[in-house]
Write a protein that holds these residues in place. Sequence first.
Motif, PDB file in Angstrom:
ATOM      1  N   UNK A  95      12.311  -2.362   8.370  1.00 13.44           N
ATOM      2  CA  UNK A  95      12.501  -3.273   9.342  1.00 13.44           C
ATOM      3  C   UNK A  95      10.965  -3.800  10.074  1.00 13.44           C
ATOM      4  N   UNK A  96      10.367  -2.795  10.280  1.00 18.08           N
ATOM      5  CA  UNK A  96       8.923  -3.030  10.732  1.00 18.08           C
ATOM      6  C   UNK A  96       7.980  -3.545   9.961  1.00 18.08           C
ATOM      7  N   UNK A  97       8.374  -3.189   8.565  1.00 21.93           N
ATOM      8  CA  UNK A  97       7.614  -4.019   7.511  1.00 21.93           C
ATOM      9  C   UNK A  97       7.985  -5.357   7.295  1.00 21.93           C
ATOM     10  N   UNK A  98       9.179  -5.678   7.587  1.00 20.54           N
ATOM     11  CA  UNK A  98       9.545  -6.989   7.402  1.00 20.54           C
ATOM     12  C   UNK A  98       9.075  -8.034   8.456  1.00 20.54           C
ATOM     13  N   UNK A  99       9.147  -7.344   9.697  1.00 20.10           N
ATOM     14  CA  UNK A  99       8.271  -8.062  10.688  1.00 20.10           C
ATOM     15  C   UNK A  99       6.715  -8.386  10.527  1.00 20.10           C
ATOM     16  N   UNK A 100       6.259  -7.425   9.937  1.00 18.81           N
ATOM     17  CA  UNK A 100       4.778  -7.624   9.536  1.00 18.81           C
ATOM     18  C   UNK A 100       4.667  -8.553   8.466  1.00 18.81           C
ATOM     19  N   UNK A 101       5.413  -8.946   7.536  1.00 19.19           N
ATOM     20  CA  UNK A 101       5.329  -9.741   6.640  1.00 19.19           C
ATOM     21  C   UNK A 101       5.907 -11.254   7.083  1.00 19.19           C
TER      22      UNK A 101
END
Length: 425
Positions: free
Chosen positions: A185-191
């Motif tokens: 989910x954190x990676x999704x926010x980063x993208x």
Amino acid sequence: MLSKTAILGFLLFLLAAPAFADSELDLNSLVSEALTENHEVLMANEKVFTAEFKIPQAGALPDPMFMFGYQNESWNRYTFGEMQGAQWMFSLSQTIPFPGKLALKEEMAAKETQSLKESSNGVKFRTVARIKELYYSLLYSTLFVETIEKRIALFLRVEDAALARYSSGVASQQDVLMAQTEKYMSLEKEIMEKQRIQTLEGMLNLTLGREVNSPLGKPVKKPVSPYNHTLEELIKTAYDNSPEIKARLMMLEAAKTKIALTKKDYYPDVTVNTAVAKRTPPFEDMWSLTATVNLPIFYKKKQDMAVMQARSEAESALHEVDAYKYMVASSLREMLSMVKTSESLIDLYQNVLIPKTYQEFELFLSSYISGKSDALSVISRLKSLLDYEILCDKQYTDREKAIAQIEAIVAANSLISDVKMEQPK
């Protein structure tokens, strides 16, 4: 658990996102460039140059009138030289406005032009504020991405601990899934934030007058500098320096000049006419000199109404000045409050919440590894840590945006005064 294909897809998409150039994005350089290349600034300058051409026109006399014609004394033949009344006629006339009218017209045009100049300066200050707003929005997104990337290592530590406990049979698969879900989910926010960076870069290039895909460097976070101005000081400075207030004051002065001009219309203008009648011997040439004046006898419906209209316009302009001053004071109060609030929150995040939450995370992670705590407690502390760091960066950039808005209102930017308008060729 998430499949390897899904994980690989996430990472490939993340790596494919564009990165910033290695060079530092200098804010002052962006401001200087915008002041010379931004199209709104250039259009405002052109309007000023256009208005300056109106000043000499307003003070010029009306065009003289030249008349020529022929007068004959018969219907069926040309009688020039035969009849006394047959003659060629030439005349020249010039209308001379009542003394003071032209000077007042020129004065009114000059004040309207000065108002446009001040409005042009207002466009420059708003453009600077817009550049700073986009710069700090871009900085926030950059810091957001950096914070996510920095804290991924902590998510990996939690995931490794959950996997180790799951492999040992002392924890459930739910702990592993929970740790991995939060990580992705954190990676999704980063993208998503990297996509926002692309949008902000395009908007910044547009404001700079560049091509939308022009390369930009990386914005850099500077140390927080003290902002010790009081509200009373800022309001006084704005009332003295604000180009928008000055523009409205100039329009008020122009409206007052219009009152004086309309009062001049109670007095007549004079049209002087000189004429020559050309005849042949034995008839001598003739000449005449006449003066014509208009009679303002319908002054109750014309001049009186014009004066009342001009006074009403001046009163409206006065109210506009006062209303804008109140709006300026209100905006400054709001922006200054945002600055002070952000400073307090930054101090709270940096000196209390972030270090305390990080310590709690390490404590709960150690307890989880030893079996004395649960995975949810560890993950909740890590999520809070990440939120506090992002919120701290948000308050920093919001503070700088508020200061930029204050500077635009009080007209405080030395770079603007250094930029000279060049007349177009």
